[in-house]
Design a protein around this motif. Structure first.
Motif, PDB file in Angstrom:
ATOM      1  N   VAL A 113       0.838  -1.201   0.000  1.00 30.45           N
ATOM      2  CA  VAL A 113       0.000   0.000   0.000  1.00 30.45           C
ATOM      3  C   VAL A 113       0.870   1.246   0.000  1.00 30.45           C
ATOM      4  CG1 VAL A 113      -1.697   1.317   1.320  1.00 30.45           C
ATOM      5  CG2 VAL A 113      -1.972  -1.143   1.061  1.00 30.45           C
ATOM      6  N   ALA A 114       1.969   1.232   0.758  1.00 28.75           N
ATOM      7  CA  ALA A 114       2.896   2.367   0.745  1.00 28.75           C
ATOM      8  C   ALA A 114       3.508   2.568  -0.631  1.00 28.75           C
ATOM      9  CB  ALA A 114       3.993   2.150   1.792  1.00 28.75           C
ATOM     10  N   LEU A 115       3.723   1.472  -1.336  1.00 31.22           N
ATOM     11  CA  LEU A 115       4.260   1.548  -2.691  1.00 31.22           C
ATOM     12  C   LEU A 115       3.349   2.376  -3.597  1.00 31.22           C
ATOM     13  CD1 LEU A 115       6.658   0.121  -4.293  1.00 31.22           C
ATOM     14  CD2 LEU A 115       4.943  -1.545  -5.001  1.00 31.22           C
ATOM     15  N   LEU A 116       2.056   2.301  -3.342  1.00 30.72           N
ATOM     16  CA  LEU A 116       1.077   3.016  -4.163  1.00 30.72           C
ATOM     17  C   LEU A 116       1.064   4.511  -3.889  1.00 30.72           C
ATOM     18  CD1 LEU A 116      -1.850   0.446  -3.882  1.00 30.72           C
ATOM     19  CD2 LEU A 116      -0.120   0.624  -5.685  1.00 30.72           C
ATOM     20  N   ASP A 117       1.803   4.947  -2.860  1.00 28.31           N
ATOM     21  CA  ASP A 117       1.909   6.382  -2.600  1.00 28.31           C
ATOM     22  C   ASP A 117       2.829   7.066  -3.596  1.00 28.31           C
ATOM     23  OD1 ASP A 117       0.166   6.311  -0.464  1.00 28.31           O
ATOM     24  OD2 ASP A 117       1.753   5.926   0.999  1.00 28.31           O
ATOM     25  N   ALA A 118       3.595   6.294  -4.353  1.00 31.34           N
ATOM     26  CA  ALA A 118       4.375   6.858  -5.450  1.00 31.34           C
ATOM     27  C   ALA A 118       3.413   7.283  -6.565  1.00 31.34           C
ATOM     28  CB  ALA A 118       5.382   5.846  -5.962  1.00 31.34           C
ATOM     29  N   ASP A 119       3.912   8.004  -7.526  1.00 31.85           N
ATOM     30  CA  ASP A 119       3.079   8.447  -8.647  1.00 31.85           C
ATOM     31  C   ASP A 119       2.904   7.288  -9.627  1.00 31.85           C
ATOM     32  OD1 ASP A 119       1.676   9.747 -10.577  1.00 31.85           O
ATOM     33  OD2 ASP A 119       3.305  11.078 -11.205  1.00 31.85           O
ATOM     34  N   VAL A 120       1.806   6.549  -9.492  1.00 29.08           N
ATOM     35  CA  VAL A 120       1.568   5.388 -10.340  1.00 29.08           C
ATOM     36  C   VAL A 120       0.557   5.667 -11.450  1.00 29.08           C
ATOM     37  CG1 VAL A 120       2.167   3.748  -8.520  1.00 29.08           C
ATOM     38  CG2 VAL A 120      -0.213   4.509  -8.755  1.00 29.08           C
ATOM     39  N   LYS A 121       0.015   6.875 -11.494  1.00 29.97           N
ATOM     40  CA  LYS A 121      -1.033   7.149 -12.487  1.00 29.97           C
ATOM     41  C   LYS A 121      -0.521   6.971 -13.918  1.00 29.97           C
ATOM     42  CE  LYS A 121      -3.998  10.206  -9.761  1.00 29.97           C
ATOM     43  NZ  LYS A 121      -4.641  11.537  -9.663  1.00 29.97           N
ATOM     44  N   GLY A 122       0.728   7.369 -14.180  1.00 31.07           N
ATOM     45  CA  GLY A 122       1.272   7.215 -15.525  1.00 31.07           C
ATOM     46  C   GLY A 122       1.443   5.781 -15.943  1.00 31.07           C
ATOM     47  N   MET A 123       1.479   4.863 -14.968  1.00 25.34           N
ATOM     48  CA  MET A 123       1.575   3.437 -15.268  1.00 25.34           C
ATOM     49  C   MET A 123       0.213   2.853 -15.599  1.00 25.34           C
ATOM     50  SD  MET A 123       4.105   2.424 -12.092  1.00 25.34           S
ATOM     51  CE  MET A 123       4.429   0.740 -12.639  1.00 25.34           C
ATOM     52  N   CYS A 124      -0.850   3.605 -15.271  1.00 20.93           N
ATOM     53  CA  CYS A 124      -2.217   3.100 -15.404  1.00 20.93           C
ATOM     54  C   CYS A 124      -2.902   3.679 -16.632  1.00 20.93           C
ATOM     55  CB  CYS A 124      -2.999   3.407 -14.131  1.00 20.93           C
ATOM     56  SG  CYS A 124      -2.279   2.684 -12.656  1.00 20.93           S
ATOM     57  N   GLU A 125      -2.254   3.547 -17.764  1.00 23.88           N
ATOM     58  CA  GLU A 125      -2.839   3.905 -19.055  1.00 23.88           C
ATOM     59  C   GLU A 125      -2.773   2.677 -19.937  1.00 23.88           C
ATOM     60  OE1 GLU A 125      -0.578   7.200 -20.493  1.00 23.88           O
ATOM     61  OE2 GLU A 125      -1.184   8.540 -18.849  1.00 23.88           O
ATOM     62  N   ASP A 126      -3.940   2.193 -20.358  1.00 25.33           N
ATOM     63  CA  ASP A 126      -4.007   0.922 -21.080  1.00 25.33           C
ATOM     64  C   ASP A 126      -3.202   0.983 -22.371  1.00 25.33           C
ATOM     65  OD1 ASP A 126      -4.787  -1.592 -22.079  1.00 25.33           O
ATOM     66  OD2 ASP A 126      -6.743  -1.422 -21.124  1.00 25.33           O
ATOM     67  N   GLN A 127      -2.332  -0.005 -22.558  1.00 25.88           N
ATOM     68  CA  GLN A 127      -1.439  -0.059 -23.716  1.00 25.88           C
ATOM     69  C   GLN A 127      -1.923  -1.014 -24.808  1.00 25.88           C
ATOM     70  OE1 GLN A 127       1.557   1.910 -23.612  1.00 25.88           O
ATOM     71  NE2 GLN A 127       0.436   2.698 -21.835  1.00 25.88           N
TER      72      GLN A 127
END
Length: 395
Positions: free
Chosen positions: A207-221
């Motif tokens: 859960v702490a890992l998700l405090d990083a900026d992960v939004k850019g990883m969450c774009e469907d490729q």
């Protein structure tokens, strides 16, 4: 809820963290709240986070050919494809490769299962290559690099399955019908595969890992891909998978599992770790329990096909041999229907439904089933079989 469900599924140790509306609730059964569990494939997004940090620094490019770093065998392959499982690589490493270093393995690598960029097929070798790229750029080993680049800035002390470290790693258990869980003592995976599955953390660490900026990883490729991630997720980003409107990843090891779901828009998250082979069943029960409390978590059907209707006859031309790298699958007709053999060993029975979809139910564990489909080409001829996102080509 966790106490009752862990007992039902014979899971000796589990951690559950739920973050909702900014409030976090954590529970642990049979283990300490900060115990490190093998994450299995949940390691892959962490490797992706290290890669993307190097992209942000200008050391790597998502869409350049990998030939400059990995040699001419990778001239048609890109980093974006590695992270989204569209690089055309096999699902697993060859068995003899597991004793090699990543550098020696990458230097001789010439294994291609499909044309790069054409379709999704889940691949451990893709993340082994991504981890090796991190090593080449940083001059550090993969474990040191992900610790320095990703984990330490978030205050996370890691453990690694293949080596001793600052934290002890929880061991897994196997569960057989009607028996108590049996402790497994041994390595989860060979060290060469560490970038694909060698990290161990607690549920709270994830859960702490998700405090990083992960939004850019969450774009469907996967837009425009001939074959998507059916049977595994609803889409795929750069490391994380999409489950309806949620994102996350699942990971399994020898008698362990980890499950992550989060909403990048709200920050809500649910993370479960378990130290038994029945962890995936515990996960599904946890999702049902949360839903009963009004917490709906996005997920992909694992052992069911919603709206599939009644079983139907198999599609014409579905029997035969399929390959993915060195992996061989044989689909044959039996008096009970279609059967699947894996590398020559009977593995599962297939029940077919509309849309060329099927459930593959393991022969050794009737309660374990995987969603799959036959993929067709011109003239509706069967060209591939896909089980849990892993694609195999018909010979």
């Amino acid at each position: 809820m966790l106490d009752e469900l862990a007992a039902r599924h014979q899971v000796p140790g589990a951690q559950l963290v739920v973050r909702r509306g900014g409030a976090t609730t954590a529970s642990a059964v049979g283990v300490a709240a900060d115990a490190a569990f093998p994450l299995g494939s949940v390691t892959k997004p962490v490797t992706a986070m290290a890669v993307l940090a190097l992209v942000a620094d200008g050391d790597l490019d998502l869409d350049d050919s990998l030939a400059e770093h990995l040699g001419p065998a990778h001239r048609h392959r890109t980093l974006r494809q590695l992270l989204s499982h569209t690089a055309g690589l096999p699902a697993t490493l060859r068995e003899e490769d597991e004793t090699l270093t990543r550098a020696r393995w990458a230097a001789r690598f010439d294994d291609e299962a499909f044309p790069p960029g054409a379709q999704f097929s889940y691949s451990n070798p893709g993340y082994v290559l991504a981890g090796h790229l991190v090593e080449l750029v940083t001059g550090m080993g993969w474990a040191e690099a992900v610790t320095a680049i990703v984990l330490e800035p978030l205050g996370i002390t890691p453990a690694f399955v293949a080596r001793t470290g600052e934290r002890e790693v929880v061991l897994g258990h196997t569960v057989r019908s009607g028996e108590t869980a049996v402790l497994l003592d041994g390595p989860q995976a060979p060290p060469i595969e560490d970038p694909a599955g060698g990290l161990a953390l607690s549920a709270a660490d994830v859960v702490a890992l998700l405090d990083a900026d992960v939004k850019g990883m969450c774009e469907d490729q996967l837009a425009g891909a001939a074959v998507g991630s059916f049977g595994l997720a609803d889409g795929w980003g750069l490391g994380w998978a999409r489950y309806q409107s949620w994102w996350g990843h699942d990971g399994t090891g020898d008698g362990t599992s980890a499950h992550v779901r989060f909403d990048p828009g709200t920050g809500d998250a649910v993370v479960l770790t378990a130290n038994a082979g029945t962890g995936p069943e515990l996960w599904r029960s946890v999702l049902e329990g949360l839903a009963a409390q009004g917490i709906e978590v996005g997920d992909h059907p694992f052992s069911s096909l919603p709206g599939a209707g009644d079983p139907v006859a198999p599609p014409a031309g579905s029997t035969g041999r399929y390959v993915n790298g060195t992996l061989t699958l044989d689909v044959t007709t039996t008096p009970d229907g279609l059967a699947l053999a894996l590398d020559g060993k009977p593995y599962a029975g297939l029940t077919c439904f509309s849309g060329h979809r099927f459930l593959a139910r393991e022969l050794t564990s009737a309660r374990t089933a995987y969603t799959g489909r036959f993929v067709t080409g011109p003239g509706d001829a069967v060209t591939h079989v896909q089980i849990s996102g892993r694609l195999s080509r018909k010979l």
